[in-house]
Scaffold this active site. Structure first.
Site, short mmCIF file in Angstrom:
data_model
loop_
_atom_site.label_atom_id
_atom_site.label_comp_id
_atom_site.label_asym_id
_atom_site.label_seq_id
_atom_site.Cartn_x
_atom_site.Cartn_y
_atom_site.Cartn_z
N HIS A 159 35.06 -35.36 -79.34
CA HIS A 159 33.65 -35.59 -78.52
C HIS A 159 32.67 -34.75 -79.36
O HIS A 159 31.84 -35.75 -79.86
CB HIS A 159 33.69 -34.81 -77.17
CG HIS A 159 34.96 -35.04 -76.37
ND1 HIS A 159 34.90 -36.17 -75.61
CD2 HIS A 159 35.78 -34.56 -75.83
CE1 HIS A 159 35.86 -36.30 -74.77
NE2 HIS A 159 36.73 -35.22 -74.92
C1 BDR Z 1 33.02 -31.75 -73.77
O1 BDR Z 1 33.50 -30.86 -72.94
C2 BDR Z 1 34.33 -29.77 -73.74
O2 BDR Z 1 35.40 -29.47 -73.30
C3 BDR Z 1 34.32 -30.43 -75.28
O3 BDR Z 1 33.85 -29.38 -75.98
C4 BDR Z 1 32.94 -31.45 -75.19
O4 BDR Z 1 31.73 -30.66 -75.49
C5 BDR Z 1 33.84 -33.18 -73.51
O5 BDR Z 1 33.61 -33.55 -72.15
#
Ligand code: BDR
Ligand code: CA
Length: 307
Positions: free
Chosen positions: A236
């Site tokens: 992500h």
């Molecule tokens: C986001 O949520 C967190 O768990 C990750 O670091 C990312 O920023 C993805 O949904």
């Protein structure tokens, strides 16, 4: 000229990779890293951020911020990131945190921003950035752009409706969406195109350097996603960094976006009006597609520039 940026994050395995990507990219001038509680509590995300910056050897201040959202309760995400936030990868302690608190430090940096302003990158709950802008709204003019990994136009990953960062501080995200400066959203629908597989990790391992080793160890510790047949998972936060480092990898669409701040099952849902059904002015640029093969090349090159 490199783009001057502040990175607000909650490391977090993918936040760690995002920090490596940013600190290894000459396209960015990382002025400071601010930290919130998110994937795990602030007591863990702060040392994690310090350790990641420490392993790069870069002299970038790391500053503590909010340990909870503007409203509501704090929730962590240990299933993906482990109880330590880095999936069990142990790192030497990084340099101490710089004094002060994130929202103050962000405001101070904005006051002294270069004429082109500062770009704010948000990789966790929006609390620190929202507090900074809400407490001195005149400084908003110094914000060149806000780039956020948050939200989804499809299903969420925290709940059926909501993505984790948006759910972690919907009111904070609402402040950013309403601030009047350009906002880019890198959503779950985009990051679902940047899938890490065992083969990709092995390819990234082919190279020298401690940062590369740490990055690959962290990547190897992230569980494969059920959504992708337990054979891949989305990377992500680095996608938000890549949007600035290599914008040619993306296609985008300007949209009206609203985040749901109610208390029901839709809390944290981002309503992304991609087809302009509501005829509302666009308040966000939504990244829609990414060239994943080139994205991993950009990450590989950045790791190659680090120690
Ligand atoms: C986001 O949520 C967190 O768990 C990750 O670091 C990312 O920023 C993805 O949904
Ligand atoms: Ca994050």
């Amino acid at each position: 000229m490199p783009i001057p940026v502040i990175i607000d994050c909650d490391p977090g395995t993918d936040d760690a990779l995002a920090l490596f990507l940013a600190l290894g990219s000459p396209e960015l001038d990382v002025r400071m890293v601010t930290v919130a509680g998110g994937n795990v509590g602030l007591a863990q995300t702060l040392p994690n951020a310090r350790a990641i910056v420490g392993v790069t050897g870069k002299k970038v201040p790391v500053i503590a911020g909010a340990d909870r959202p503007l409203l509501g309760a704090f929730r962590s995400e240990t299933a993906v990131h482990g109880t330590d936030g880095l999936g069990g990868v142990r790192l030497p302690e990084g340099p101490p945190a710089a004094p002060g608190i994130a929202a103050d430090a962000i405001r101070a940096a904005l006051r002294e921003a270069p004429p082109e302003g500062l770009t704010l990158i948000g990789l966790g709950p929006a609390t620190n950035l929202a507090l900074a802008l809400a407490t001195e709204p005149a400084l908003v003019e110094k914000v060149a752009r806000i780039v956020l990994m948050t939200g989804a136009w499809g299903e969420g990953n925290f709940s059926a409706s909501a993505e984790f960062n948006a759910m972690s501080d919907p009111e904070g995200l609402a402040v950013l969406l309403a601030c009047g400066r350009p906002v880019t959203l890198v959503t779950l629908d985009l990051t679902a195109q940047a899938l890490v597989t065992a083969e990709i990790i092995e390819k990234l391992r082919q190279g020298e350097g401690e940062c590369r080793k740490v990055a690959c160890d962290i990547l190897a510790g992230i569980p494969m996603s059920r959504r992708f047949g337990n054979k891949a998972y989305p990377l992500h936060d680095p996608c938000a960094i890549a949007w600035l480092v290599a914008p040619e990898l993306f296609t985008n669409r300007d949209c009206h976006v609203v985040v749901e701040c109610g208390v029901g099952p839709g809390r944290g849902r981002t309503h992304v009006d991609r087809w302009d059904r509501l005829k509302q002015p666009a308040n966000a640029t939504v990244a829609e597609t990414i060239d994943a093969a080139r994205f991993f090349e950009v990450l590989d090159k950045a790791l190659g520039r680090l120690e």
